[in-house]
Scaffold this motif. Structure first.
Motif, mmCIF file in Angstrom:
data_model
loop_
_atom_site.group_PDB
_atom_site.id
_atom_site.type_symbol
_atom_site.label_atom_id
_atom_site.label_comp_id
_atom_site.label_asym_id
_atom_site.label_seq_id
_atom_site.Cartn_x
_atom_site.Cartn_y
_atom_site.Cartn_z
ATOM 1 N N ASP A 1 6.932 40.524 14.622
ATOM 2 C CA ASP A 1 6.444 42.039 14.431
ATOM 3 C C ASP A 1 6.104 42.991 15.118
ATOM 4 O OD1 ASP A 1 6.983 41.518 11.509
ATOM 5 O OD2 ASP A 1 5.078 40.963 11.104
ATOM 6 N N ILE A 2 5.252 42.323 16.407
ATOM 7 C CA ILE A 2 4.632 43.185 17.234
ATOM 8 C C ILE A 2 5.936 43.772 18.282
ATOM 9 C CG2 ILE A 2 3.615 42.958 19.628
ATOM 10 C CD1 ILE A 2 1.576 40.938 18.197
ATOM 11 N N LYS B 1 7.931 46.119 16.307
ATOM 12 C CA LYS B 1 7.387 47.512 16.145
ATOM 13 C C LYS B 1 7.560 48.403 17.352
ATOM 14 C CE LYS B 1 2.621 49.352 16.150
ATOM 15 N NZ LYS B 1 1.409 49.215 16.294
ATOM 16 N N TYR B 2 7.368 47.983 18.454
ATOM 17 C CA TYR B 2 7.542 48.826 19.601
ATOM 18 C C TYR B 2 9.005 49.268 19.903
ATOM 19 C CZ TYR B 2 2.498 48.184 20.555
ATOM 20 O OH TYR B 2 1.061 48.174 20.434
ATOM 21 N N LYS C 1 11.062 49.626 17.618
ATOM 22 C CA LYS C 1 11.410 50.850 16.575
ATOM 23 C C LYS C 1 10.864 52.128 17.275
ATOM 24 C CE LYS C 1 10.818 48.656 11.915
ATOM 25 N NZ LYS C 1 10.002 48.681 10.887
ATOM 26 N N GLU C 2 9.659 52.220 17.846
ATOM 27 C CA GLU C 2 9.091 53.433 18.485
ATOM 28 C C GLU C 2 10.037 53.811 19.615
ATOM 29 O OE1 GLU C 2 5.296 52.636 20.115
ATOM 30 O OE2 GLU C 2 4.377 52.505 18.059
ATOM 31 N N LYS D 1 13.108 41.771 8.867
ATOM 32 C CA LYS D 1 13.468 42.950 9.618
ATOM 33 C C LYS D 1 15.066 43.267 10.087
ATOM 34 C CE LYS D 1 8.852 43.218 10.147
ATOM 35 N NZ LYS D 1 8.083 43.952 9.749
ATOM 36 N N LEU E 1 16.863 46.590 10.179
ATOM 37 C CA LEU E 1 16.159 47.297 11.004
ATOM 38 C C LEU E 1 16.948 48.709 11.335
ATOM 39 C CD1 LEU E 1 13.833 47.962 12.792
ATOM 40 C CD2 LEU E 1 14.834 46.774 14.536
#
Length: 560
Positions: free
Chosen positions: A344-345, A348-349, A351-352, A380, A383
């Motif tokens: 997830d970590i 998440k980044y 995605k940014e 995910k 995505l």
């Protein structure tokens, strides 16, 4: 005769004042280059003072320097407006030898801002004129500084042969001017160029390990030269070179040899408190153990990276790659919860990054890393859902932006009010410490503990960096639960709020009363207050006072 005399004074006095002002402007400009040591807050204060000049060359410097400081601190500002002002001013600057060094610095700073934003093309567009003006000055240090930036750009876009050629030119230039350069500078630049050569030769080797073995040998030779020369430089941190040699041996599959260098780097980085090198040494040690299937040792090193990053947010890419490896390790060990946490970590980044640059995200999607993480975290898998996600994200960002702007305006008014109230208290010698609610004391034991807390306050025990609820309870002779209850009851705040409150109050009073203390860096002030991390101190100080430490210092200094 008197008329002629006064006329002469009238003519010469403005010239004298102009000379003084010009000297001050040059001093303010020189302080900008010290921002890595004095901090960006202090540097911005000096750069803002450059704006008093009427000369286009000074104003161009002020705009480009402030833009760079705002860029590296991730502040929200109108970048296009700064660039437009810069180019408008540059158009009015004469191509004169007295301006060449300033022009080189202006273009070089602009290029560095784009380099920070990973816009290599724009960075190069500014570095090339910076080099042109540097060469016109015959200033060797300036020429080498700009060339090093051009070398970074060429390395970033995989033009390793061209980068290596530039490094060779740098080394030749250093040798040619050896006698006219300070020994410390000469040796430090030698080390920089040999290390860069080692990095690019390593990258050449990685491209084709089977046919490019010569580059691995060249890389090792360059690192060895850098290590040898670094011994001539006072306080040089060798850990940076050692972990890079560790990377090279990892790539060559010589894991035992790599481990020796990585361990040396960890020991040295700890000793010199070099967090950057320590994080990267742990990361590449984790890679080393992962490749040799020693997963528990690998996990231990990657968790160190995770821990260091959370305390000091450096090198996000290494942190993300550590999360990638941890997700794989936990997945191998059938620990689905931890595997999901780190995947997830990672996602998440990424995605940014997608939100910032669709092109970047596509290249990451094509990589093995992201595919593996997506398989680990099946939830995910959708995505890259397409344009709908992009539209939703953009709308959310727009809403957030509006909300943030409204909140910012409101908070600014509140902060100014809080700061003014605080200054009034200081001027009237009113107490800043939390008042004990004596009417609420219920028994002798509570009164005894409150008296002990008062004694600890008077002895400045709260400034100790190792202070915790446990150590304070032990010092007083009670338990943490009872101590927390008493502080909640009598101070009307939690233990952490109480410690932060008296620490910040102490620093506020000391800054107000001790002018010499105002000259300290934010890091030094934070350490005086008992904070190990200046970022935490900066945040807490601003929450309490409504101003950053440097803004507060400037405010009270102006009132003196």
């Amino acid at each position: 005769m008197k008329i002629l005399f006064f006329a002469f004074l009238f003519l010469i006095n403005p010239l004298f004042l102009f000379s003084q002002t010009s000297s001050k402007i040059e001093y303010y400009k020189s302080r900008f280059f010290l921002y890595p040591s004095i901090g960006t807050d202090s540097a911005i204060i000096y750069v803002d003072k450059v704006f008093i000049s009427k000369k286009p060359i000074d104003l161009a410097f002020a705009y480009v320097a402030k833009r760079h400081l705002l860029t590296i601190t991730n502040e929200n500002f109108n970048d296009e407006e700064y660039i437009s002002k810069l180019h408008s001013l540059l158009a009015n600057i004469y191509d004169d030898k007295n301006n060449y060094l300033d022009l080189s610095n202006i273009y070089n700073i602009a290029g560095n801002s784009y380099l920070f934003k990973q816009n290599n093309k724009e960075a190069l567009n500014y570095f090339l004129p910076a080099l042109k003006y540097a060469e016109k000055t015959d200033n060797i240090a300036q020429i080498i500084k700009v060339r090093n930036n051009i070398i970074s750009v060429k390395g970033n876009i995989d033009l390793y042969n061209e980068a290596l050629e530039e490094i060779g030119n740098n080394i030749a230039l250093l040798e040619k001017n050896k006698n006219s350069l300070q020994a410390e500078y000469y040796h430090s630049q030698q080390v920089t160029n040999y290390v860069n050569s080692g990095i690019f030769n390593t990258e050449m080797y990685i491209k084709d390990k089977k046919n490019n073995t010569k580059y691995a040998e060249l890389s090792f030779q360059n690192y060895q030269k850098a290590l040898e020369i670094s011994g001539k430089i006072k306080d040089f941190k060798k850990s940076n070179i050692l972990y890079k040699i560790g990377i090279l041996f990892n790539e060559k599959g010589k894991y035992d040899e790599a481990r020796k260098y990585l361990m040396k780097s960890i020991i040295l980085a700890k000793k010199t408190k070099n967090i950057n090198d320590l994080l990267l040494s742990y990361f590449h040690s984790g890679v080393n153990f992962f490749e040799t299937q020693q997963y528990n040792l690998s996990k231990k090193n990657f968790l160190k990276v995770d821990s260091i990053y959370k305390k000091d947010s450096l090198i996000r890419e290494a942190y993300l790659d550590a999360a990638y490896y941890l997700a794989k390790i936990y997945n191998k060990q059938r620990n689905s919860d931890s595997a999901s946490l780190y995947s997830d970590i990672y996602l998440k980044y990424k995605k940014e990054e997608f939100e910032k640059s669709k092109k970047e995200f596509i290249s990451i999607t094509d990589s093995l890393k992201l595919n593996e993480i997506q398989k680990i975290n099946e939830e995910k898998d959708k995505l890259g859902a397409g344009l709908k996600i992009v539209i939703v994200v953009c709308l959310l960002l727009l809403i957030f932006g509006i909300f943030y702007f409204v909140k910012y305006k409101k908070n600014k008014k509140t902060s100014e009010k809080r700061l003014n109230e605080l200054l009034v208290k200081l001027q009237n010698n009113q107490p800043l410490k939390p008042i004990i609610e004596t009417q609420l004391i219920s028994n002798e034991q509570e009164e005894k503990i409150l008296n002990s807390i008062k004694k600890l306050e008077d002895s400045l025990y709260f400034l100790k960096p190792e202070l915790s609820q446990h150590t304070m309870a032990k010092k007083i002779g009670t338990n943490t639960t009872y101590l927390s209850k008493i502080i909640n009851t009598h101070k009307k705040m939690s233990f952490n709020e109480y410690i932060n409150d008296i620490r910040i109050n102490y620093i506020i009073t000391k800054l107000y009363e001790d002018k010499s203390f105002r000259k300290y860096t934010v890091q030094a002030i934070a350490e005086t207050a008992g904070y190990k991390n200046s970022n935490s101190f900066h945040k807490i100080f601003k929450e309490k006072t409504g101003a950053t430490p440097m803004q507060f210092i400037e405010k009270i200094t102006n009132q003196d």
